[in-house]
Design an enzyme around this catalytic site. Sequence first.
Site, mmCIF file in Angstrom:
data_model
loop_
_atom_site.group_PDB
_atom_site.id
_atom_site.type_symbol
_atom_site.label_atom_id
_atom_site.label_comp_id
_atom_site.label_asym_id
_atom_site.label_seq_id
_atom_site.Cartn_x
_atom_site.Cartn_y
_atom_site.Cartn_z
ATOM 1 N N GLU B 277 -0.509 38.372 -25.000
ATOM 2 C CA GLU B 277 -0.125 38.285 -26.408
ATOM 3 C C GLU B 277 -0.133 39.660 -27.078
ATOM 4 O OE1 GLU B 277 -1.354 34.619 -28.172
ATOM 5 O OE2 GLU B 277 -1.631 35.559 -30.127
ATOM 6 N N GLU B 280 2.947 41.330 -26.085
ATOM 7 C CA GLU B 280 4.063 40.760 -26.832
ATOM 8 C C GLU B 280 4.074 41.308 -28.267
ATOM 9 O OE1 GLU B 280 3.751 36.507 -26.744
ATOM 10 O OE2 GLU B 280 5.789 36.193 -27.475
ATOM 11 N N CYS B 297 -2.202 29.462 -29.547
ATOM 12 C CA CYS B 297 -3.287 28.888 -28.736
ATOM 13 C C CYS B 297 -3.584 27.453 -29.105
ATOM 14 C CB CYS B 297 -4.592 29.646 -28.940
ATOM 15 S SG CYS B 297 -4.407 31.379 -28.755
ATOM 16 N N SER B 317 4.047 33.145 -30.545
ATOM 17 C CA SER B 317 3.979 33.823 -29.252
ATOM 18 C C SER B 317 4.330 32.820 -28.162
ATOM 19 C CB SER B 317 2.552 34.327 -29.051
ATOM 20 O OG SER B 317 2.296 34.500 -27.679
ATOM 21 N N LYS B 358 -5.983 19.129 -27.155
ATOM 22 C CA LYS B 358 -5.841 19.686 -25.799
ATOM 23 C C LYS B 358 -5.484 18.610 -24.795
ATOM 24 C CE LYS B 358 -6.654 24.012 -26.492
ATOM 25 N NZ LYS B 358 -5.596 24.991 -26.189
ATOM 26 N N GLU B 361 -1.902 18.407 -25.028
ATOM 27 C CA GLU B 361 -1.309 19.608 -24.440
ATOM 28 C C GLU B 361 -1.186 19.462 -22.920
ATOM 29 O OE1 GLU B 361 -3.581 23.339 -24.433
ATOM 30 O OE2 GLU B 361 -1.843 24.337 -25.277
ATOM 31 N N GLU B 366 6.536 20.917 -20.045
ATOM 32 C CA GLU B 366 6.910 22.318 -19.873
ATOM 33 C C GLU B 366 5.710 23.189 -19.480
ATOM 34 O OE1 GLU B 366 7.194 20.484 -22.520
ATOM 35 O OE2 GLU B 366 6.383 21.473 -24.283
ATOM 36 N N CYS B 504 -11.672 26.497 -33.966
ATOM 37 C CA CYS B 504 -12.136 25.559 -32.934
ATOM 38 C C CYS B 504 -13.600 25.161 -33.098
ATOM 39 C CB CYS B 504 -11.938 26.167 -31.549
ATOM 40 S SG CYS B 504 -10.273 26.774 -31.288
#
Lengths: 157, 577
Positions: B277, B280, B297, B317, B358, B361, B366, B504
């Site tokens: 990141e 990037e 994230c 990102s 999560k 996720e 993908e 978090c």
Amino acid sequence: MRTNEEMFAELDEFIESLNNDPEELIAILHRAQGIFGYLPMVVQKHIANKIGVNVSKVYGVVTFYSFFTMVPKGENVINVCLGTACFVRGSQQVLEKFEELLKIKNGHTTEDGKFTLTSLRCVGACALAPVVQINGETHGKVKASEVASILAKYQNN
Amino acid sequence: MLVKVTINNQVFEEDSSLTILQVAKKHGIHIPTLCYLKKEESCFEHKPASCRVCVVEVKGKNNLLPACATNIADGMVVSTNNARVRNERRTVVELLLSNHPKDCLTCEKSGKCLLQDLAIELGVKEIPFDGPLSQENKTIVNGVIRRNPSKCVLCGRCVAVCNAIQSVGAISASKRGFATVISEPNNCINCGQCVQVCPTGALLQVDDTYKIEKALADESKYVIVHTAPATRVSLGEEFGMEPGTDVTGKMVTALRMVGFKKVFDTNFGADLTIMEEAKELVTRLQTKQNLPLITSCCPGWIKFIEYNYPELLHLPSTCKSPQEMFSSMAKTYYAEKMGMGIDPKNMVVVSLMPCIAKKDECRRDELKVNGLPATDYSMSVKEFAAMLKRYGIDFANLEDGKYDSTLSDSTGAADIFANTGGVIEAATRTAAKWLNGNNLEKVDFEAVRGLSGTREATVKVTDDLSVKLCVVSGLANARKVLDAIKDGTASYDAIEIMACPGGCVNGGGQPIHKDMEQIDVIRARQAGIYNIDKNKKMRVSCDNPEIKELYDNYLGEPNSHKAHELLHTHFLNRKDD
């Protein structure tokens, strides 16, 4: 029969005439139900996107007011008035007779899609109590024994 | 304006903007509540006065008044606990219970249920009202959330959090009267904040630990686990330890005891995320394209932008989250190079997370690696704690264990991912070090720390480069920032967005506290995390030797072709979902 696109175009025009104002949600739902006959999720989502609110809010309003419906209505919509005047004059028995003959409960539509049976509170014609409105046409001083003959008139519509 | 109010014969002089409940609380007078919810971290107070549990007697008023929604006034005389008040409160709870399943014995919320607590506190010995339940007593699974509407008391907390704090609006009250029910979630982003505030067992998260147990018992499977930064300062709370206590060592021991072959640290994935990141970010800053870079994230935040701002999907990102980066490396690099030829098909990668988004996720197509889900199961801190209790593990008295070597070295920059502002600080540390010829004098970028929902800071990275940063937590705040970016009234170089207020440490899978203000819990966990960071030998991600090794032996360099293939992803326009 109008196409879906035409119906959505009419709805969009109406919403835009109200500047896509989320405060006008109820008026928009009214119009949408007038156009589509009912308010399926796809219409609710469309309205939500258009006025920038979450669809859950639209859904909350649709399910709160008994006027709004998410199931398509039958060809003939029967409204039995259960307002005070009609009620004391026996509209409950009239409603039950409709339920018995149509084999559906209040709020439902017959399997053949011919009739939707609903009730409402006062149409402002208390002198005619008990009142039944079918497709906007008013029947006054209705007796339970007359329900069969009233239905027969609409059976072949 | 200061006014004099008498509560239970004590006279207090307080501002008239305060409610009876606030004044009582301030002076140590307990008034029971149910629907009331204070979310100081989000500057939000939910006081619909709908449950009527907090009613008090106010002299001169015929009816009892809800303490949560009644402001104090000059000369007001309040009794918070007399026979009439006690009777009325008890009747209120009896009525609530008359429309509530009586299966506390097998209810997952038992012992943590506010309704149960109230029944005990108010001395409800029987439920005198009989009648049918308004909703059927059954559990409905919606994504990562389990709902049982028959256990709902219609306090409206979940709806308030979903709409006011998160601006997600996935749920609302629907129908009316006895039929009123909270609607099925729509375009839910899985943050789990509704689960965190539900006073009863009406909203729970999905439990994957039984599947994990099954995998652990299967000898043909190689089951490994990695632990997110925020879990190490909260897991102890489920075992009577103070919020913020660093239980990393005990957590590692406990994970080994339940049978994981290897115990790794998601922190390694966080350091790796920063490498990708920060690179990037530097590229985007140099080319001045696709700015601001927004962190990616947080899977809750990603779902939010996919549903609500698909036109801005070029900004996040492309980095996978630390969970997915770690799991991808486990099933490729580790399996190939380190794992003595384990077939990834036989690997089961579990993550321990502060989060329930999560879980969603893990299921994203993908994010698959060579056709396999990178992370097989994600379990929350709450789930793991319940598992440890089933296993009879005395967590508080465990010896400290150490993570398995390889894929576990981490820097303090990875730990702070747990806190709002942490990811951007971690990225800034590495980017600044690179841009200053591998030299970084000051590691701490305190300007981005804090707890308020939106923070801005301009940080000097090199002598002639300053970056404008924004840190956001809570999605209603994110919505405002995104709207400002869209209409051109705000411009930043980089933004960190976390769905949960505070980041978090306040995730939707974290332990729930009944007896502590949430803001104090969050602050304690935040402090715990910064303390861990401060004491780490290495504090900048690019200094992590195992990360260097990974690039040397496998990935090449940050943002290389291979890194893109395994560590980056793309996002989907879900506007029409």
